[in-house]
Design an enzyme around this catalytic site. Structure first.
Site, PDB file in Angstrom:
ATOM      1  N   LYS A   1       2.988   6.648   5.097  1.00  0.00           N
ATOM      2  CA  LYS A   1       2.127   5.555   4.643  1.00  0.00           C
ATOM      3  C   LYS A   1       2.709   4.196   4.999  1.00  0.00           C
ATOM      4  O   LYS A   1       3.898   3.958   4.840  1.00  0.00           O
ATOM      5  CB  LYS A   1       1.938   5.635   3.117  1.00  0.00           C
ATOM      6  CG  LYS A   1       0.871   4.692   2.581  1.00  0.00           C
ATOM      7  CD  LYS A   1      -0.510   5.172   2.952  1.00  0.00           C
ATOM      8  CE  LYS A   1      -1.588   4.147   2.623  1.00  0.00           C
ATOM      9  NZ  LYS A   1      -1.556   2.973   3.539  1.00  0.00           N
TER      10      LYS A   1
ATOM     11  N   SER B   1       0.800  -1.231   0.000  1.00  0.00           N
ATOM     12  CA  SER B   1       0.000   0.000   0.000  1.00  0.00           C
ATOM     13  C   SER B   1       0.831   1.280   0.000  1.00  0.00           C
ATOM     14  O   SER B   1       0.263   2.374  -0.121  1.00  0.00           O
ATOM     15  CB  SER B   1      -0.956   0.011   1.200  1.00  0.00           C
ATOM     16  OG  SER B   1      -2.032  -0.859   0.984  1.00  0.00           O
TER      17      SER B   1
ATOM     18  N   SER C   1      -6.358   3.895   3.848  1.00  0.00           N
ATOM     19  CA  SER C   1      -5.695   3.012   2.885  1.00  0.00           C
ATOM     20  C   SER C   1      -6.709   2.232   2.057  1.00  0.00           C
ATOM     21  O   SER C   1      -6.493   1.067   1.689  1.00  0.00           O
ATOM     22  CB  SER C   1      -4.741   2.040   3.601  1.00  0.00           C
ATOM     23  OG  SER C   1      -3.822   1.468   2.704  1.00  0.00           O
TER      24      SER C   1
ATOM     25  N   LYS D   1       0.280   3.760  -2.735  1.00  0.00           N
ATOM     26  CA  LYS D   1      -0.747   4.803  -2.725  1.00  0.00           C
ATOM     27  C   LYS D   1      -0.162   6.203  -2.600  1.00  0.00           C
ATOM     28  O   LYS D   1      -0.861   7.191  -2.842  1.00  0.00           O
ATOM     29  CB  LYS D   1      -1.756   4.513  -1.611  1.00  0.00           C
ATOM     30  CG  LYS D   1      -2.578   3.264  -1.920  1.00  0.00           C
ATOM     31  CD  LYS D   1      -3.292   2.675  -0.729  1.00  0.00           C
ATOM     32  CE  LYS D   1      -3.967   1.354  -1.128  1.00  0.00           C
ATOM     33  NZ  LYS D   1      -4.511   0.622   0.024  1.00  0.00           N
TER      34      LYS D   1
END
Length: 394
Positions: free
Chosen positions: A238, A71, A136, A74
């Site tokens: 993140k 993730s 997320s 992202k």
């Protein structure tokens, strides 16, 4: 003009060893030595520390090998959206429709991170951004991708192209979410560079990354970043985890005027990720520093001039030189000036030498040195007399 710089015929003329203090850099004409130093060693399979201001890599471990980013992908998805907003092609109030594809692959029944978007609903871009950053949400990312490019595949191709324009040579994206794909990869160094770009170029949106929770469809989800609220100055950025990637994090924190970005990946679980992210970020501030070695226009040495009315010409830097070092490296950083004898006439600004700086565990850095003044050539009689003297002297 002066003689061109010939790196194949360099003659070292000055060796300088640095002795650092908190306030200044003392230069001594000593022979170079390289004592051992105790470098930091991260427990993560992939790790990097980057200084935000200079972009210098302070520490790296398997950081240039492409890896599955999960993730952390992202960050690139959000950068694409923010770039569209910055260019005027998209507004925060624009609404995108949640397709069956986004709902099926990223929604409640997908078993992945989700914003809990409703099938067929229209959602503002600003809300989708928070869903992607804080929660997320895979459904949020796919909805953004389809809204901007018509399909997630098309958006992923645009992500890869954009990455190349940003100099992220290791990056290839096959989706907007970080869902496992054998060709979906990026290095830790490039993730750090991407994050530095996002923080710098989209500063007005960056505070979203430090928001602790976001509620959508009546469901409140907390920010997964383990640094927030636990480490002084932490404000982003993140997390990511899949079976292929292990547990990872891109983190950023600011203390005073200093900001550091870290990337870790490949850890076994959330507990390891939290422990290592806290340890690495603390080390980023306590064990690594950016040292101001030289100022632009500072004269480094004198270069011999052949057939000139002056026997030498001062050589100066054209830029500030800063170097990020582990604190144990301070006494083992060294420099030397390399040059060839310059031939008159020389014009102010001609490149006449190079300053070469070395530190253990880091690539050698080379900086051009420029003449600070003009040096006229001798007259024909002066040249002839000099030639005669040189022959007599052998």
């Amino acid at each position: 003009m002066g003689a061109p710089f010939d790196s194949c015929r360099l003659e070292p003329v000055l060796f300088l060893r640095y002795l650092f203090s908190s306030a200044s850099l003392t230069l001594l004409a000593l022979s170079i030595s390289t004592p051992a130093f105790a470098q930091y060693n991260s427990a993560a399979p992939h790790a990097v520390i980057m200084d935000f201001e200079t972009g210098q890599i302070l520490y790296e471990k398997n950081a240039r090998q492409p890896m599955a980013p999960a993730s952390m992908t992202k960050i690139m998805t959000v950068e694409m959206v923010l770039e569209a907003i910055k260019s005027g092609n998209l507004s925060l109030d624009a609404k995108f429709t949640v397709s069956e594809e986004a709902w099926r692959r990223g929604g409640t029944k997908s078993g992945s991170s989700t914003m809990f978007l409703k099938l067929g609903s229209q959602v503002r871009v600003e809300d989708l951004l928070r869903g992607a950053i804080i929660q997320s949400g895979n459904d949020a990312c796919i909805t953004l991708a389809e809204g901007l490019a018509g399909s997630e595949d098309g958006f992923a191709a645009q992500m890869s192209a954009r990455a190349k324009t940003l100099g992220l040579e290791s990056a290839t994206f096959r989706n907007s979410t970080g869902w496992p794909h054998p060709e979906h990869e990026i290095s830790a160094v490039d993730l750090a560079s991407l994050s530095r770009h996002l923080i710098s170029e989209h500063a007005e949106f960056y505070p979203i990354y430090s928001e602790r929770s976001f509620t959508w469809n009546g469901i409140t989800q907390s920010n997964r970043n383990p640094l927030l609220g636990k480490l002084t100055g932490a404000d982003g950025i993140k997390t990511g985890s899949t079976e292929a990637s292990g547990f990872g994090l891109v983190g950023s924190a600011k203390r005073g005027d200093d900001r550091r970005i870290i990337v870790i990946n490949g850890l076994a679980n959330k507990a390891e990720r939290q422990a290592e992210s806290l340890a690495l970020m603390e080390a980023a501030f306590s064990q690594f520093q950016i040292y101001n070695l030289y100022k632009s226009a500072q004269v480094i040495g004198e270069v011999d001039v052949y057939m000139g009315k002056s026997a030498t010409v001062p050589a100066a830097l054209g830029e500030d030189i800063k170097m990020g070092l582990h604190i144990s490296q301070r006494g083992s950083t060294s420099a030397k000036v390399e040059y060839v004898t310059a031939v008159a006439p020389i014009a102010k600004g001609d490149k006449i030498a190079e300053l070469v700086i070395s530190a253990p565990g880091k690539d050698t850095q080379r900086y051009p040195l420029f003449a600070t003044q003009d040096v006229k050539a001798k007259s024909l009689f002066g040249k002839a007399w000099t030639s005669l003297l040189n022959k007599i002297r052998g």
